[in-house]
Design a protein around this motif. Structure first.
Motif, PDB file in Angstrom:
ATOM      1  N   GLY A   1       0.615 -72.180  20.324  1.00 49.62           N
ATOM      2  CA  GLY A   1       0.324 -73.609  20.312  1.00 49.62           C
ATOM      3  C   GLY A   1       1.125 -74.401  19.304  1.00 49.62           C
ATOM      4  O   GLY A   1       0.825 -75.582  19.075  1.00 49.62           O
ATOM      5  N   ILE A   2       2.138 -73.806  18.695  1.00 51.82           N
ATOM      6  CA  ILE A   2       2.944 -74.504  17.688  1.00 51.82           C
ATOM      7  C   ILE A   2       4.238 -74.957  18.341  1.00 51.82           C
ATOM      8  O   ILE A   2       5.094 -74.132  18.700  1.00 51.82           O
ATOM      9  CB  ILE A   2       3.237 -73.593  16.487  1.00 51.82           C
ATOM     10  N   ASP A   3       4.403 -76.256  18.519  1.00 47.22           N
ATOM     11  CA  ASP A   3       5.568 -76.787  19.204  1.00 47.22           C
ATOM     12  C   ASP A   3       5.832 -78.194  18.698  1.00 47.22           C
ATOM     13  O   ASP A   3       5.084 -78.724  17.875  1.00 47.22           O
ATOM     14  CB  ASP A   3       5.343 -76.773  20.720  1.00 47.22           C
ATOM     15  N   GLY A   4       6.897 -78.788  19.189  1.00 53.13           N
ATOM     16  CA  GLY A   4       7.217 -80.158  18.834  1.00 53.13           C
ATOM     17  C   GLY A   4       7.417 -80.331  17.331  1.00 53.13           C
ATOM     18  O   GLY A   4       8.066 -79.520  16.669  1.00 53.13           O
ATOM     19  N   ALA A   5       6.830 -81.389  16.774  1.00 51.79           N
ATOM     20  CA  ALA A   5       6.991 -81.686  15.355  1.00 51.79           C
ATOM     21  C   ALA A   5       6.415 -80.578  14.481  1.00 51.79           C
ATOM     22  O   ALA A   5       6.954 -80.271  13.405  1.00 51.79           O
ATOM     23  CB  ALA A   5       6.325 -83.020  15.021  1.00 51.79           C
ATOM     24  N   ALA A   6       5.322 -79.944  14.928  1.00 55.61           N
ATOM     25  CA  ALA A   6       4.732 -78.851  14.142  1.00 55.61           C
ATOM     26  C   ALA A   6       5.680 -77.671  14.051  1.00 55.61           C
ATOM     27  O   ALA A   6       5.794 -77.024  13.003  1.00 55.61           O
ATOM     28  CB  ALA A   6       3.406 -78.423  14.770  1.00 55.61           C
ATOM     29  N   LEU A   7       6.391 -77.377  15.128  1.00 52.85           N
ATOM     30  CA  LEU A   7       7.362 -76.291  15.114  1.00 52.85           C
ATOM     31  C   LEU A   7       8.508 -76.600  14.166  1.00 52.85           C
ATOM     32  O   LEU A   7       8.925 -75.743  13.373  1.00 52.85           O
ATOM     33  CB  LEU A   7       7.889 -76.048  16.532  1.00 52.85           C
ATOM     34  N   ILE A   8       9.012 -77.826  14.214  1.00 49.36           N
ATOM     35  CA  ILE A   8      10.108 -78.209  13.316  1.00 49.36           C
ATOM     36  C   ILE A   8       9.680 -78.065  11.858  1.00 49.36           C
ATOM     37  O   ILE A   8      10.450 -77.608  11.015  1.00 49.36           O
ATOM     38  CB  ILE A   8      10.557 -79.654  13.603  1.00 49.36           C
ATOM     39  N   ALA A   9       8.442 -78.425  11.559  1.00 48.07           N
ATOM     40  CA  ALA A   9       7.961 -78.325  10.179  1.00 48.07           C
ATOM     41  C   ALA A   9       7.991 -76.879   9.691  1.00 48.07           C
ATOM     42  O   ALA A   9       8.323 -76.612   8.532  1.00 48.07           O
ATOM     43  CB  ALA A   9       6.553 -78.891  10.069  1.00 48.07           C
ATOM     44  N   THR A  10       7.652 -75.924  10.553  1.00 50.63           N
ATOM     45  CA  THR A  10       7.659 -74.520  10.136  1.00 50.63           C
ATOM     46  C   THR A  10       9.067 -74.037   9.819  1.00 50.63           C
ATOM     47  O   THR A  10       9.252 -73.151   8.994  1.00 50.63           O
ATOM     48  CB  THR A  10       7.063 -73.602  11.217  1.00 50.63           C
ATOM     49  N   LEU A  11      10.061 -74.629  10.494  1.00 50.37           N
ATOM     50  CA  LEU A  11      11.456 -74.214  10.319  1.00 50.37           C
ATOM     51  C   LEU A  11      12.099 -74.815   9.075  1.00 50.37           C
ATOM     52  O   LEU A  11      13.177 -74.371   8.663  1.00 50.37           O
ATOM     53  CB  LEU A  11      12.274 -74.610  11.552  1.00 50.37           C
ATOM     54  N   ALA A  12      11.459 -75.827   8.497  1.00 48.07           N
ATOM     55  CA  ALA A  12      11.905 -76.443   7.243  1.00 48.07           C
ATOM     56  C   ALA A  12      13.416 -76.629   7.178  1.00 48.07           C
ATOM     57  O   ALA A  12      14.088 -76.056   6.317  1.00 48.07           O
ATOM     58  CB  ALA A  12      11.435 -75.595   6.057  1.00 48.07           C
ATOM     59  N   PRO A  13      13.994 -77.433   8.089  1.00 47.41           N
ATOM     60  CA  PRO A  13      15.450 -77.640   8.021  1.00 47.41           C
ATOM     61  C   PRO A  13      15.843 -78.303   6.708  1.00 47.41           C
ATOM     62  O   PRO A  13      15.143 -79.181   6.206  1.00 47.41           O
ATOM     63  CB  PRO A  13      15.734 -78.554   9.219  1.00 47.41           C
ATOM     64  N   VAL A  14      16.960 -77.867   6.146  1.00 45.06           N
ATOM     65  CA  VAL A  14      17.418 -78.443   4.884  1.00 45.06           C
ATOM     66  C   VAL A  14      17.904 -79.864   5.133  1.00 45.06           C
ATOM     67  O   VAL A  14      18.274 -80.237   6.253  1.00 45.06           O
ATOM     68  CB  VAL A  14      18.541 -77.587   4.249  1.00 45.06           C
ATOM     69  N   ASP A  15      17.901 -80.661   4.102  1.00 42.44           N
ATOM     70  CA  ASP A  15      18.407 -82.027   4.199  1.00 42.44           C
ATOM     71  C   ASP A  15      19.929 -81.940   4.401  1.00 42.44           C
ATOM     72  O   ASP A  15      20.636 -81.369   3.561  1.00 42.44           O
ATOM     73  CB  ASP A  15      18.080 -82.782   2.911  1.00 42.44           C
ATOM     74  N   PRO A  16      20.461 -82.482   5.487  1.00 38.37           N
ATOM     75  CA  PRO A  16      21.902 -82.344   5.738  1.00 38.37           C
ATOM     76  C   PRO A  16      22.773 -83.091   4.742  1.00 38.37           C
ATOM     77  O   PRO A  16      23.985 -82.869   4.694  1.00 38.37           O
ATOM     78  CB  PRO A  16      22.074 -82.920   7.152  1.00 38.37           C
ATOM     79  N   ARG A  17      22.168 -83.952   3.921  1.00 42.01           N
ATOM     80  CA  ARG A  17      22.951 -84.636   2.886  1.00 42.01           C
ATOM     81  C   ARG A  17      23.191 -83.745   1.670  1.00 42.01           C
ATOM     82  O   ARG A  17      23.979 -84.097   0.779  1.00 42.01           O
ATOM     83  CB  ARG A  17      22.214 -85.900   2.447  1.00 42.01           C
ATOM     84  N   THR A  18      22.518 -82.595   1.606  1.00 41.29           N
ATOM     85  CA  THR A  18      22.685 -81.677   0.484  1.00 41.29           C
ATOM     86  C   THR A  18      24.114 -81.164   0.445  1.00 41.29           C
ATOM     87  O   THR A  18      24.631 -80.689   1.466  1.00 41.29           O
ATOM     88  CB  THR A  18      21.719 -80.484   0.611  1.00 41.29           C
ATOM     89  N   PRO A  19      24.796 -81.249  -0.708  1.00 40.14           N
ATOM     90  CA  PRO A  19      26.176 -80.749  -0.774  1.00 40.14           C
ATOM     91  C   PRO A  19      26.276 -79.298  -0.303  1.00 40.14           C
ATOM     92  O   PRO A  19      25.516 -78.444  -0.735  1.00 40.14           O
ATOM     93  CB  PRO A  19      26.519 -80.878  -2.268  1.00 40.14           C
ATOM     94  N   GLY A  20      27.210 -79.052   0.604  1.00 38.55           N
ATOM     95  CA  GLY A  20      27.422 -77.705   1.100  1.00 38.55           C
ATOM     96  C   GLY A  20      26.433 -77.253   2.150  1.00 38.55           C
ATOM     97  O   GLY A  20      26.474 -76.094   2.573  1.00 38.55           O
ATOM     98  N   ALA A  21      25.526 -78.133   2.594  1.00 35.67           N
ATOM     99  CA  ALA A  21      24.493 -77.738   3.547  1.00 35.67           C
ATOM    100  C   ALA A  21      25.095 -77.304   4.875  1.00 35.67           C
ATOM    101  O   ALA A  21      26.099 -77.858   5.335  1.00 35.67           O
ATOM    102  CB  ALA A  21      23.519 -78.891   3.786  1.00 35.67           C
ATOM    103  N   VAL A  22      24.470 -76.301   5.489  1.00 35.93           N
ATOM    104  CA  VAL A  22      24.785 -75.947   6.868  1.00 35.93           C
ATOM    105  C   VAL A  22      24.349 -77.102   7.761  1.00 35.93           C
ATOM    106  O   VAL A  22      23.229 -77.601   7.636  1.00 35.93           O
ATOM    107  CB  VAL A  22      24.049 -74.650   7.271  1.00 35.93           C
TER     108      VAL A  22
END
Length: 327
Positions: free
Chosen positions: A272-293
């Motif tokens: 039952g974990i999908d959408g915004a809840a799924l994204i939260a579990t994946l904790a994507p890094v802030d793309p503005r972080t220097p050197g970020a993937v």
């Protein structure tokens, strides 16, 4: 410098900014794009987080071209971590050694590399071990509590580890396996479980108590049959009452990909974990972080994207897109 307007996800919300190619590398700037700039046709997110990996059990070099931007290593010798950290673009957080009682799991396992296990006999040894991990830069402490594979800490020593970790300001995550171990670990102060409980179905009251104080790392796809069914059922109810869920694969436990694992994502959706809840579990890094993937994804529908559609953003993607956009 080649630039375009772009939509990006800062880890919390969608924003507008500028995607630029600087010194051959795509970077995201938090600035209002000029109206004259062409628009990059994909949305941008930072690399995802796998909250349970073992770099000592894999060749981590494929992380360089993966969709992961951060990993939490939950059991490895410091020498192995020091070897790989400078070579990889991902952020590596770590627990250090497995803390286990004398003869406890995984001290007798062939895969437990030298220096990856610390056997703790008493509260004094616990304090020394925790201090060593903290001094080495550990972001958490991992306690082993697997009663199905050997002895486990008594309550006093487990509590001593928790107290020592608290003095250093770092949380304790427990591998809880065997009847009653998940309940006991959280009761004694563990702030996270490194596996969704899979030994037994927890009752709703225990699920609610755990949701109030502990995070669960998923690791669903390492199971099959009854343990998988138990874990999915526990996770579904844990998430439903607001428990903190963290995506993790136990990378190195079997033939796991050195990347985002589709089977893990689909098992989470089954819980039952999908959408915004799924994204939260994946904790994507802030793309503005220097050197970020950086990853590119199709423009999200209703503000939510499917992580399985993400792909690493290459410099050629930006060049090609702008070449197509420009007359």
């Amino acid at each position: 410098m080649t630039s375009s307007a772009a939509t990006y996800f800062d880890g919390t919300t969608w924003r507008e900014g500028v995607l630029a190619l600087e010194e051959g590398r795509p970077v995201v700037h938090d600035e209002t794009p000029d109206a004259s700039l062409p628009r990059f046709p994909h949305a941008i997110v930072g690399g995802f987080t796998d909250h349970h990996v073992h770099l000592m059990l894999v060749d981590p070099s494929p992380l360089t071209s993966s969709r992961l931007g951060r990993v939490l290593d939950l059991g490895a010798p410091f020498a192995r971590l020091r070897e790989w950290a400078p070579k990889l673009p991902v952020q590596i957080d770590f627990a250090g050694a497995f803390l286990t009682p004398p003869g406890g799991y995984p001290s007798d396992r062939w895969w437990a590399r030298e220096g990856s296990v610390r056997e703790i006999a008493d509260a004094d040894a616990a304090a020394l071990a925790v201090a060593e991990m903290a001094d080495a830069g550990a972001s958490c402490i991992k306690v082993m509590s697997n009663s199905e594979a050997g002895p486990v800490f008594d309550d006093a020593v487990f509590a001593a580890i928790v107290a020592s970790a608290a003095e250093h300001g770092i949380p304790v995550y427990a591998h809880a396996e065997g009847p009653g171990e998940a309940e006991r670990a959280v009761r004694l102060g563990a702030t996270g479980l490194v596996h969704t409980p899979f030994t037994e179905r927890l009752d709703d009251g225990e699920i609610a108590r755990q949701a109030a104080s502990a995070a669960w790392i998923t690791t669903l796809a390492i199971h099959e049959g009854e343990p998988l069914s138990i874990a999915i059922d526990n996770l579904r109810r844990f998430a439903a009452v607001g428990g903190t869920v963290l995506y993790g694969t136990d990378m190195g436990n079997g033939p796991t990909p050195i990347d985002l694992r589709a089977e893990e994502v689909e098992a989470m959706r089954a819980a039952g974990i999908d959408g915004a809840a799924l994204i939260a579990t994946l904790a994507p890094v802030d793309p503005r972080t220097p050197g970020a993937v950086l990853l590119r994804v199709p423009q999200p529908a209703a503000g939510v994207f499917d992580p399985l559609t993400a792909a690493p953003l290459a410099p050629t993607d930006l060049v090609t897109a702008l070449t197509v956009e420009l007359p």
